[in-house]
Design a protein around this motif. Structure first.
Motif, short mmCIF file in Angstrom:
data_model
loop_
_atom_site.label_atom_id
_atom_site.label_comp_id
_atom_site.label_asym_id
_atom_site.label_seq_id
_atom_site.Cartn_x
_atom_site.Cartn_y
_atom_site.Cartn_z
N LEU A 136 0.84 -1.20 0.00
CA LEU A 136 0.00 0.00 0.00
C LEU A 136 0.87 1.25 0.00
O LEU A 136 2.03 1.22 0.39
CB LEU A 136 -0.87 0.03 1.27
CG LEU A 136 -1.78 -1.15 1.56
CD1 LEU A 136 -2.57 -0.87 2.83
CD2 LEU A 136 -2.72 -1.42 0.40
N SER A 137 0.27 2.39 -0.39
CA SER A 137 0.97 3.67 -0.27
C SER A 137 0.96 4.09 1.20
O SER A 137 0.21 3.54 2.01
CB SER A 137 0.25 4.72 -1.11
OG SER A 137 -0.98 5.05 -0.51
N GLY A 138 1.80 5.08 1.53
CA GLY A 138 1.88 5.56 2.90
C GLY A 138 0.52 6.04 3.43
O GLY A 138 0.14 5.75 4.55
N GLY A 139 -0.20 6.76 2.57
CA GLY A 139 -1.50 7.29 2.99
C GLY A 139 -2.50 6.17 3.24
O GLY A 139 -3.26 6.21 4.20
N ASP A 167 3.56 12.31 3.09
CA ASP A 167 3.92 13.62 2.51
C ASP A 167 2.85 14.66 2.86
O ASP A 167 1.73 14.33 3.22
CB ASP A 167 4.15 13.49 1.01
CG ASP A 167 2.88 13.15 0.27
OD1 ASP A 167 1.96 13.99 0.24
OD2 ASP A 167 2.78 12.04 -0.28
N PRO A 168 3.21 15.95 2.77
CA PRO A 168 2.33 17.02 3.25
C PRO A 168 0.93 17.00 2.64
O PRO A 168 -0.05 17.27 3.34
CB PRO A 168 3.07 18.29 2.86
CG PRO A 168 4.49 17.90 2.78
CD PRO A 168 4.51 16.48 2.31
N ILE A 169 0.82 16.66 1.38
CA ILE A 169 -0.50 16.70 0.73
C ILE A 169 -1.40 15.62 1.32
O ILE A 169 -2.54 15.85 1.69
CB ILE A 169 -0.36 16.53 -0.80
CG1 ILE A 169 0.38 17.73 -1.36
CG2 ILE A 169 -1.73 16.38 -1.45
CD1 ILE A 169 0.84 17.58 -2.79
N VAL A 170 -0.83 14.38 1.46
CA VAL A 170 -1.60 13.28 2.03
C VAL A 170 -1.90 13.56 3.50
O VAL A 170 -3.00 13.28 3.99
CB VAL A 170 -0.83 11.95 1.87
CG1 VAL A 170 -1.59 10.82 2.55
CG2 VAL A 170 -0.61 11.63 0.40
N ARG A 171 -0.94 14.17 4.20
CA ARG A 171 -1.14 14.48 5.61
C ARG A 171 -2.34 15.41 5.77
O ARG A 171 -3.21 15.20 6.61
CB ARG A 171 0.11 15.13 6.19
CG ARG A 171 0.06 15.28 7.70
CD ARG A 171 1.31 15.97 8.24
NE ARG A 171 2.50 15.37 7.67
CZ ARG A 171 3.63 16.05 7.42
NH1 ARG A 171 3.70 17.33 7.70
NH2 ARG A 171 4.66 15.43 6.90
N ASP A 172 -2.40 16.43 4.91
CA ASP A 172 -3.48 17.39 4.95
C ASP A 172 -4.82 16.69 4.74
O ASP A 172 -5.80 16.93 5.45
CB ASP A 172 -3.24 18.43 3.84
CG ASP A 172 -4.32 19.49 3.82
OD1 ASP A 172 -4.35 20.28 4.76
OD2 ASP A 172 -5.14 19.48 2.88
N GLU A 173 -4.84 15.75 3.79
CA GLU A 173 -6.05 14.99 3.47
C GLU A 173 -6.47 14.14 4.68
O GLU A 173 -7.64 14.10 5.05
CB GLU A 173 -5.67 14.07 2.31
CG GLU A 173 -6.77 13.61 1.43
CD GLU A 173 -6.17 12.80 0.28
OE1 GLU A 173 -5.50 13.42 -0.58
OE2 GLU A 173 -6.31 11.57 0.28
N GLU A 198 -0.74 20.89 13.00
CA GLU A 198 -1.55 19.68 13.13
C GLU A 198 -2.29 19.68 14.47
O GLU A 198 -3.47 19.35 14.55
CB GLU A 198 -0.63 18.45 13.01
CG GLU A 198 -1.40 17.14 12.99
CD GLU A 198 -0.49 15.98 12.60
OE1 GLU A 198 -0.69 15.42 11.51
OE2 GLU A 198 0.42 15.63 13.38
N ALA A 199 -1.57 20.09 15.53
CA ALA A 199 -2.17 20.13 16.86
C ALA A 199 -3.37 21.08 16.88
O ALA A 199 -4.43 20.75 17.40
CB ALA A 199 -1.13 20.56 17.89
#
Lengths: 301, 216
Positions: A136-139, A167-173, A198-199
């Motif tokens: 799987l991908s990280g996300g 990565d930042p984009i997936v993190r945001d999602e 994030e907090a």
């Protein structure tokens, strides 16, 4: 409700990870523990499910001292999500999600049924059910981690930097999805991170920690931004760098919010949630193409 | 070739005896290595000690060990039990350091996460740690299996029945076909066992095969 009462953690050899920490976390509340490495934030979180036992003080859940509970039973009642490396690499996605229900004695068929529903809840393609984590991908791995944490429908969810490895984009999602999930599920969440943005995004309240688990400030993101207690907090939230010191400029008849460095942070919306038009009567003008470009969020460095 | 055809029953009998002496040490070395490796990993100095001892043990020549063991454990000189005990020791010498590496190769994050999900210690060992150490353990067992099957032949010199008897007898009587039959049968047995172990590994560790095949 989770309570920390004068908790201390000292390791053999004299290293003090947590000096004296007290905090009450209300039911259905999301609290983010944020601090640099050495702040004891992960140690504190692990005291809740007895991965770490405090040297002094006590941790209680709904007024019951966790020290009196069987750690294995306790852990099965608490959801735990960590970085992707925490998935069992030799189990398929579905088997990873059903881990805790199966340990608790739920019939396999029933657990799998619920796991498939959860995959949908966290936005995972059902075709991934029989894959192994490495495929799987990280996300996707992180979504499996969240689904696994929710599988036994725990009241408490512990999240240890769960989105740190993507990565930042997936993190945001993923942060957005977690916010959505929390609005629906209303778990008691303890979220550990070193990322103040994030907090602020996840936490109803945020506890900013100094080294040794000393609380620098606890409060809602608004309270902390409005009134940082000292230079440490101000520097941690970026208030001293101007990224949080915003002011309004009028551009093309709209109110554009700009930080201290003159970078555009967004467009000011009216009390009704619609974009402000700087006094012009025609509100539709705010939806023009310029607004999107201006709304690009500037993150503190 | 005609010697082989005329003596198929002898070869089959020796093959059976060979397996009876080879399989128990392979199995024992594997099973006993697990707690020993776990114990060794629990203390740094113990691990160093175990690795060194294992290396030294493997340096003991097999024939003298086969000769000395009956005196030490009170068995008959030609008892297959000597072979089993000696080969278990050799197997352990190979297997304990490998198992120790295998357990160390398992990610601490994964183990911590398994504990956090509510695995009790014994269940975590059986359901998480052991399978994840599996690929390294399998590598060790394959070496132990091949080496054990080959070492069993040394017993033939002492008159303990095994495929080794074919070369001892072949040399004494000058029958080249008999010597060749002994060598080929031993090698075939070793290769067959190795192939079975590889297949068993694929069956028991499907995730590992997936990893070898790469990401889709």
């Amino acid at each position: 409700m989770i309570g920390f009462e004068n908790v201390r953690k000292e390791y053999p050899g004299g290293t003090v990870a947590v000096e004296d920490f007290s905090l009450e976390i209300a039911s259905h509340e999301a609290v983010a523990l944020v601090g640099t490495s050495g702040s004891g934030k992960t140690t504190l979180m692990r005291m809740i499910n007895r991965m770490v036992d405090p040297t002094a003080g006590r941790v209680h859940i709904d007024d019951e001292d966790v020290a009196a509970m069987d750690p294995v039973v306790l852990r099965r009642s608490i959801g735990y999500v960590m970085q992707a490396s925490g998935l069992l690499p030799h189990r398929t996605v579905l088997d990873n999600i059903t881990t805790v229900p199966v340990l608790r004695g739920t019939a396999k068929g029933e657990a799998r049924e619920r796991a498939r529903t959860l995959m949908d809840t966290v936005g995972l393609d059902p075709d991934l059910a029989d894959r192994y984590p490495a495929q799987l991908s990280g996300g996707q791995q992180q979504r499996v981690g969240v689904a696994r944490g929710l599988a036994a429908d725990p009241n408490i969810l512990l999240m240890d930097e769960p989105f740190g490895a993507v990565d930042p984009i997936v993190r945001d999602e993923l942060q957005g999805e977690l916010q959505r999930l929390q609005r629906e599920l209303r778990k008691t969440i303890v979220f550990v991170t070193h990322d103040i943005d994030e907090a602020f995004r996840i936490g109803d309240r945020v506890a900013i920690l100094r080294p040794g688990g000393r609380i620098a400030q606890v409060g809602t993101p608004q309270e902390i931004l409005a009134d940082p207690t000292d230079d440490f907090v101000a520097s941690f939230v970026g208030a001293d760098r101007g990224a949080r010191t915003l002011h309004v400029e009028h551009v093309d008849g709209r109110d554009v919010v700009v930080d201290a460095d003159g970078r555009a942070a967004g467009v000011l919306a009216g009390a009704d949630g619609r974009l402000g038009d700087g006094g012009a009567a025609d509100g539709d003008a705010a939806a023009g193409p310029g607004a999107e470009a201006l709304a690009t969020e500037e993150r503190p460095r | 070739m005609s010697w082989v055809l005329d003596n198929l029953d002898v070869i089959a009998g020796y093959t059976g005896a060979h397996l009876v002496q080879a399989l128990p040490p392979i199995l024992l070395a594997f099973v006993l290595s697990l707690p020993l490796a776990k114990l060794a990993n629990s203390r740094g100095w113990l691990r160093t000690g175990v690795t060194t001892t294992s290396g030294l043990m493997y340096a003991i020549p097999s024939l003298p060990l086969f000769v000395l063991l009956p005196g030490l454990i009170g068995t008959g000189v030609r008892s297959p039990l000597n072979i089993v005990v000696a080969l278990t020791l050799y197997g352990l010498a190979l297997m304990v350091p490998t198992a120790s590496d295998g357990f160390r190769s398992v990610s601490r994050d994964v183990l911590g996460s398994a504990t956090a999900q509510g695995y009790a210690p014994a269940a975590r060992f059986l359901a998480v740690e052991l399978p994840l150490a599996g690929p390294v353990l399998l590598g060790g067992v394959r070496v132990v299996a091949v080496s054990t099957i080959s070492l069993v032949t040394v017993g033939g010199v002492l008159g303990v029945p095994s495929l080794g008897m074919l070369f001892v007898d072949g040399v004494r009587r000058g029958i080249v076909a008999e010597i060749a039959a002994g060598v080929v049968a031993t090698a075939a047995l070793a290769l067959l066992t190795d192939a079975l172990l590889v297949m068993l590994g694929r069956l028991l560790m499907p995730w590992h095969r997936g990893r070898e095949a790469g990401r889709p």
